[in-house]
Design a protein around this motif. Structure first.
Motif, PDB file in Angstrom:
ATOM      1  N   TYR A  35      40.372  35.413  43.429  1.00  0.00           N
ATOM      2  CA  TYR A  35      39.376  34.991  43.369  1.00  0.00           C
ATOM      3  C   TYR A  35      39.219  35.163  44.533  1.00  0.00           C
ATOM      4  O   TYR A  35      37.830  34.650  45.555  1.00  0.00           O
ATOM      5  N   ARG A  36      40.243  35.246  45.761  1.00  0.00           N
ATOM      6  CA  ARG A  36      39.749  35.926  47.143  1.00  0.00           C
ATOM      7  C   ARG A  36      39.049  37.326  47.280  1.00  0.00           C
ATOM      8  O   ARG A  36      39.200  38.199  46.180  1.00  0.00           O
ATOM      9  N   SER A  37      37.886  37.681  48.486  1.00  0.00           N
ATOM     10  CA  SER A  37      37.442  38.769  48.143  1.00  0.00           C
ATOM     11  C   SER A  37      38.431  40.261  48.963  1.00  0.00           C
ATOM     12  O   SER A  37      39.455  39.350  49.647  1.00  0.00           O
ATOM     13  N   GLY A  38      38.530  41.004  47.822  1.00  0.00           N
ATOM     14  CA  GLY A  38      38.455  42.168  48.404  1.00  0.00           C
ATOM     15  C   GLY A  38      39.696  42.308  46.967  1.00  0.00           C
ATOM     16  O   GLY A  38      40.111  42.955  46.826  1.00  0.00           O
ATOM     17  N   THR A  39      40.163  41.365  46.257  1.00  0.00           N
ATOM     18  CA  THR A  39      40.615  41.639  44.814  1.00  0.00           C
ATOM     19  C   THR A  39      39.605  42.443  44.279  1.00  0.00           C
ATOM     20  O   THR A  39      38.707  42.600  43.876  1.00  0.00           O
ATOM     21  N   HIS A  40      40.646  43.620  43.899  1.00  0.00           N
ATOM     22  CA  HIS A  40      40.158  44.633  42.868  1.00  0.00           C
ATOM     23  C   HIS A  40      40.568  44.303  41.843  1.00  0.00           C
ATOM     24  O   HIS A  40      41.429  44.326  40.450  1.00  0.00           O
ATOM     25  N   VAL A  41      39.276  43.419  40.622  1.00  0.00           N
ATOM     26  CA  VAL A  41      38.640  43.214  39.538  1.00  0.00           C
ATOM     27  C   VAL A  41      39.409  44.104  38.621  1.00  0.00           C
ATOM     28  O   VAL A  41      39.851  44.283  37.545  1.00  0.00           O
ATOM     29  N   ASP A  42      39.197  45.729  38.882  1.00  0.00           N
ATOM     30  CA  ASP A  42      39.405  46.225  38.151  1.00  0.00           C
ATOM     31  C   ASP A  42      40.992  46.485  37.974  1.00  0.00           C
ATOM     32  O   ASP A  42      41.436  45.939  36.856  1.00  0.00           O
ATOM     33  N   GLU A  43      41.780  46.355  38.761  1.00  0.00           N
ATOM     34  CA  GLU A  43      43.406  46.625  38.971  1.00  0.00           C
ATOM     35  C   GLU A  43      43.511  45.722  38.163  1.00  0.00           C
ATOM     36  O   GLU A  43      44.258  45.432  36.872  1.00  0.00           O
TER      37      GLU A  43
END
Lengths: 274, 278
Positions: free
Chosen positions: B100-108
């Motif tokens: 949930y850190r900002s910058g996490t690639h949700v698609d990945e």
């Protein structure tokens, strides 16, 4: 029970009126219906006049209208439905689109005249006509596309997201194909309306007497309803027979168009469904 | 007068009896939640969840409807992000990375953490395309024969290949419910996830189809970390190594499955598994 009988009677009345109209048109028009009439050019003599430039013009304009209205309408619907936020602006836009669908078509003609013919200097061309009709068709295309997008089950979107698809990949590969039959239906309905329109094209200045075929999107043109309108307004009765025959051609074109589209839609539905 | 009934199902204790002892729940972990709270708008659906899920085992989430087990499962691949108005507090880490850190690639993240849903949801396309889709969008398709090979391998892993190998171009919607669910598993496995989340994957299936899914789940743990939500405690006992019991948005007890079903330490867990409520 009483209500059912009344409803059935009203339905039969409507169908009877339609049948009477068709019988009347067929009786008047069939005498003039021939291959020469379809492939002929306008003439001062009713018996020699044909409808080919108007027929070609109608087909040309409506194809171009579809090419303009489909991508713009679908893109607008995708934005509103999938990306746009649900704020005041979105509601104002939605309200406007719904209202635009009910605006009299002659207003679109005035807009086309001012915007496309004059301001964008397209002249009284096929392109300007198609752009005008595309404006007319857009509200219905947008509304029906939004309906179709909304009807796509959430489980399909979830399945796509769960595989690591982006929002755009999900829309492009999964949502749009499922929504395509619904989008196509909306497009057909709006094109059916557009192909019968006379007022906006006369307003923007399409010609009424054309003895040549449109050769490019910049050519001047006429369309079937304008040709029919022209013939009806002649005093000679022979031209009225021409008008009736022209209506038969227009109806055949319209029904063929709808039939092809329905066939396409069914084929698509079967392909994705089973 | 006596009423004849079918053979009584084995007790939960009998199902888990004789298992090799597993290490305790703390230790190396694949997924870890720390002090996690989850809100739908103002409503708190999960409260202070802390759990460590071990790699290459099957972990089951059990509990009554609305207890938050599915919600928690869906926080692990951020599937809840689709719902407007949700909020997550605390941390969830996978391989030590806060997802949930900002910058996490949700698609990945979602490629790495696959998911199978309660109701099978094959795409309205061919069987082949269902499996190939994930490979294509993740740039894993390669050449035509590599793609075909990967599709076959995935279908084999999901124990579906023999049934569909002659009709790969046929519609996925023509398959039976159990086959559709295995297709969804194949689809998820194709993109080489490390974790597989399963949200009541057999709840809509008949007993035979359920059994096949359960065998599959049991075998998948060699290569994947599996987390399965289930209503069915027999199923949890059969397929899982560890079990977490959720109740009213809280994690009540989390332990080895054999221990949960034979000697739970919480009274609430015992009441639930003995069927006193739920």
């Amino acid at each position: 029970m009483v209500f059912q009988v009344v409803a059935l009677l009203v339905l039969l009345l409507a169908l009877a009126a339609l049948a009477a109209l068709i019988v009347d048109i067929v009786r008047d028009g069939l005498v003039r219906m021939s291959w020469d009439f379809i492939t002929g050019y306008p003439s001062r003599r009713a018996s020699q006049a044909g409808i080919f430039p108007a027929l070609t013009g109608s087909v040309f304009v409506i194809l171009l209208t579809a090419l303009l209205a489909l991508p713009i309408g679908v893109a607008a619907a995708i934005y509103l439905e999938e990306y746009g936020r649900r704020d005041l602006l979105a509601r104002v836009i939605e309200l406007n689109i719904t209202n635009l669908a009910a605006v009299p078509s002659i207003i679109y003609g005035l807009l086309g005249l001012g915007l496309f013919v004059r301001l964008m200097a397209m002249g009284r061309s096929v392109l300007a006509g198609a752009a005008t009709l595309a404006l007319l068709a857009l509200p219905v295309v947008i509304l029906s596309t939004r309906e179709a997008l909304r009807a796509v089950p959430g489980s399909i979107r979830e399945g796509s997201y769960a595989l690591g698809a982006t929002k755009w990949q999900t829309i492009w590969h999964q949502v749009l194909p499922v929504a395509a039959p619904g989008i196509l239906t909306g497009l057909i309905l709006s094109l059916s309306r557009a192909i019968g329109e006379t007022a906006p094209l006369i307003t923007m200045g399409a010609l009424t007497y054309v003895s040549f075929l449109p050769s490019s999107i910049w050519s001047s043109f006429t369309v079937l309803p304008i040709q029919i309108f022209n013939w009806v307004s002649r005093p000679q009765l022979d031209f009225h027979a021409n008008a009736a025959a022209g209506i038969l051609v227009l109806m055949t074109l319209l029904l063929t168009m709808n039939a092809v589209a329905i066939w396409l839609r069914d084929r698509y539905q079967r392909k994705v469904g089973q | 007068m006596s009423v004849t009934v079918g053979p009584t199902p084995p007790s939960l204790g009998a199902i888990v009896a004789g298992r090799e002892p597993l290490p305790p729940t703390d230790g190396p972990c694949k997924i870890e939640a720390r002090g996690m709270n989850f809100f739908y708008g103002d409503k708190r659906a999960l409260e202070d969840i802390s759990v460590k899920i071990r790699p290459n085992v099957v972990t089951a989430f059990i509990g009554p409807s609305g207890c938050g087990k599915s919600t928690f499962l869906r926080t692990l691949n951020r599937m809840n992000d689709i719902i407007p108005g949700i909020r997550v507090e605390g941390t969830v880490t996978i391989d030590g990375e806060d997802i949930y850190r900002s910058g996490t690639h949700v698609d990945e993240l979602r490629r790495k953490v696959g998911m199978v849903f309660q109701k099978s949801n094959p795409f309205p396309k061919s069987i082949f395309e269902n499996v190939a889709y994930g490979l294509r969008i993740n740039g894993m398709a390669g050449t035509r024969s590599e793609l075909a090979g990967r599709v076959e391998q995935s279908l084999q892993q999901a124990a579906l290949w023999d049934e569909v190998k002659d009709r790969l171009q046929g519609s996925a919607l023509a398959l039976s419910g159990g086959q559709q669910q295995r297709l969804c598993i194949a689809r998820a496995l194709a993109v080489k996830p490390e974790i597989l989340l399963m949200d009541e994957p057999a709840s809509a299936l008949d007993p035979m189809a359920t059994q096949r899914i359960e065998e599959l789940v049991y075998n998948l743990k060699r290569h994947y970390t599996v987390v399965i939500v289930t209503h069915n405690m027999q199923q949890a006992a059969r397929v899982s190594d560890y079990t977490a019991f959720f109740w009213l948005g809280r994690l009540v007890e989390y332990d080895r499955t054999d221990k949960i079903f034979t000697a739970p330490s919480e009274k609430l867990t015992e009441d639930y598994i003995t069927g006193r409520f739920g």
